[in-house]
Design an enzyme around this catalytic site. Structure first.
Site, mmCIF file in Angstrom:
data_model
loop_
_atom_site.group_PDB
_atom_site.id
_atom_site.type_symbol
_atom_site.label_atom_id
_atom_site.label_comp_id
_atom_site.label_asym_id
_atom_site.label_seq_id
_atom_site.Cartn_x
_atom_site.Cartn_y
_atom_site.Cartn_z
ATOM 1 N N ILE A 22 -2.052 3.184 -6.609
ATOM 2 C CA ILE A 22 -0.987 2.590 -7.426
ATOM 3 C C ILE A 22 -1.471 1.276 -8.030
ATOM 4 O O ILE A 22 -1.277 1.003 -9.214
ATOM 5 C CB ILE A 22 0.310 2.398 -6.614
ATOM 6 N N SER A 53 9.844 1.934 -0.806
ATOM 7 C CA SER A 53 9.753 3.392 -0.890
ATOM 8 C C SER A 53 11.109 4.029 -0.686
ATOM 9 O O SER A 53 11.971 3.485 0.030
ATOM 10 C CB SER A 53 8.795 3.870 0.202
ATOM 11 N N ALA A 54 11.275 5.205 -1.262
ATOM 12 C CA ALA A 54 12.495 5.994 -1.048
ATOM 13 C C ALA A 54 12.645 6.375 0.417
ATOM 14 O O ALA A 54 13.718 6.824 0.830
ATOM 15 C CB ALA A 54 12.442 7.249 -1.911
ATOM 16 N N TYR A 91 5.543 3.611 9.693
ATOM 17 C CA TYR A 91 5.217 3.290 8.290
ATOM 18 C C TYR A 91 6.503 3.023 7.513
ATOM 19 O O TYR A 91 6.639 1.998 6.834
ATOM 20 C CB TYR A 91 4.426 4.448 7.635
ATOM 21 N N LYS A 119 8.442 -0.600 5.648
ATOM 22 C CA LYS A 119 9.035 -0.794 4.310
ATOM 23 C C LYS A 119 10.428 -1.421 4.458
ATOM 24 O O LYS A 119 10.777 -2.376 3.750
ATOM 25 C CB LYS A 119 9.131 0.540 3.564
#
Ligand code: UD1
Length: 341
Positions: free
Chosen positions: A14, A126-127, A151, A155
């Site tokens: 990204i 993140s979603a 993980y 977020k």
């Protein structure tokens, strides 16, 4: 004078695409990376695409507070985009401390320096923070759910850390949280793209590696979900579209157009696509046959999630423009480029 954006993790998938879009929008970019999960391929690709042979690169670890302080002392950073983090869901379940230590320490160091120097902060969320949502599509107001992996939890925690620090900073700190759905594809030049180490966890790299012959067979995890064709639904967002969202967000910050000191935007297409639809589209648009089979569900997968991206459009003027077919063509061109074909 052009504004300067620091991109932590700027040599990754990204980060490299965002660096290209920032440079093309007229920003000065400082790329910083420790190359713990990527090589120099994408950094070199960015230089070729942009013609910026002099693109600053700082090889450093954001977990080192002295190194981060020194970096913010060396450059005048108007905004920092923070990507430097570990991102493998399965590994995070096995090694939670590695994930909490790395993903939290690095972000704390960035925030302390940003506050000190008055730099805007853009955090790559993140979603995953929505978990298995009660209804779809999800808006930014959809309640977050407890994360299903360490993980994912990093977020959620980093979102909270940013919100709390902005609130307490008396205007010294301002930031935007972008919640990505499923970023896929590659730059149309095929000079940068996703380069997973080892066996890919994510769907599209697994598809392209199977098509090129690096993997024998793609397993589609679950065909008994309560969805139209039984496979999971996701919102696959083209990496270049996603990268452009960062330019819109940085413009909004540096031009003083933020309405709140901490803002959050979904970065998705609003278009649900099933795993099977994606596989079929890949075969059709690229004219290749894919060896695949149905396999049991993967632990931790949600059935269906896609974005309501309308806030990003009404507030920032950004929306996704690329079709799934264009994106899958770019992903395939990148895999062929890697194979020298
Ligand atoms: C995961 C993470 C997300 C992260 C994203 C990009 C969670 C719950 N999800 O999303 O936070 O931002 O990766 O790194 O933390 N699939 C197969 N076969 C495969 C691989 C995947 O069928 O070999 C299916 C999965 O079951 C899923 C879909 O493809 O339905 C997408 O999977 P993947 O690309 O791994 O992304 P997510 O799990 O949605």
């Amino acid at each position: 004078m052009n504004k300067t954006v620091l991109v932590s993790g700027g040599a990754g998938f990204i980060g490299s695409h965002v660096t290209v879009e920032l440079i093309e929008a007229g920003y000065e970019v400082v790329v910083a990376d420790n190359f713990s999960n990527c090589d120099r391929t994408c950094y070199e690709g960015v230089k070729k695409i942009t013609g910026r042979e002099d693109l600053p690169l700082e090889v450093m670890d954001f977990c080192d507070p002295e190194a981060v302080k020194a970096l913010f002392g060396k450059y005048h950073i108007d905004a920092v985009i923070h990507f430097a983090a570990f991102k493998a869901v399965g590994e995070s379940v096995e090694q939670p401390l590695k994930y909490y230590r790395n993903n939290l320490d690095s972000f704390l160091n960035v925030l302390e320096a940003a506050k000190e120097h008055g730099s805007f902060v853009l955090f790559s969320s993140s979603a995953t923070v929505y978990g298995e949502p009660d209804s779809v599509p999800v808006t930014e107001a959809t309640p977050r759910k407890p994360a299903t992996s360490p993980y994912g939890n990093t977020k959620t925690i980093c979102e909270d850390i940013l919100r709390d620090s902005v609130k307490a900073s008396g205007g010294r700190l301002k930031g935007i949280l972008l919640r990505y759905f499923n970023p896929i594809g590659a730059h149309p030049s095929a000079l940068i793209g996703e380069l997973p180490r080892g066996v890919p966890n994510n769907l599209v790299p697994f598809i392209t590696q199977t098509a090129i012959g690096k993997r024998e067979c793609l397993s589609i995890f679950g065909n008994d979900y309560p969805t139209p064709d039984g496979t999971c639904l996701r919102d696959y967002i083209d990496i270049v579209d996603l990268a452009k969202a960062h330019v819109y967000a940085v413009n909004r910050m540096v031009d003083g157009r933020m309405k709140q000191a901490c803002e959050v935007f979904n970065v998705g297409t609003g278009r649900p696509v099933s795993v099977l639809e994606l596989v079929n589209a890949f075969e059709k648009v690229n004219g290749v046959k894919l060896n695949y089979k149905f396999a049991p569900r993967r632990a931790g997968d949600v059935t269906a999630i896609w974005a309501d991206p309308s806030l990003a459009e009404s507030e920032m003027g950004w929306k996704a423009t690329r079709s799934v077919e264009q994106t899958l063509q770019a992903a395939w061109a990148w895999e062929k480029h890697l194979a020298g074909k």
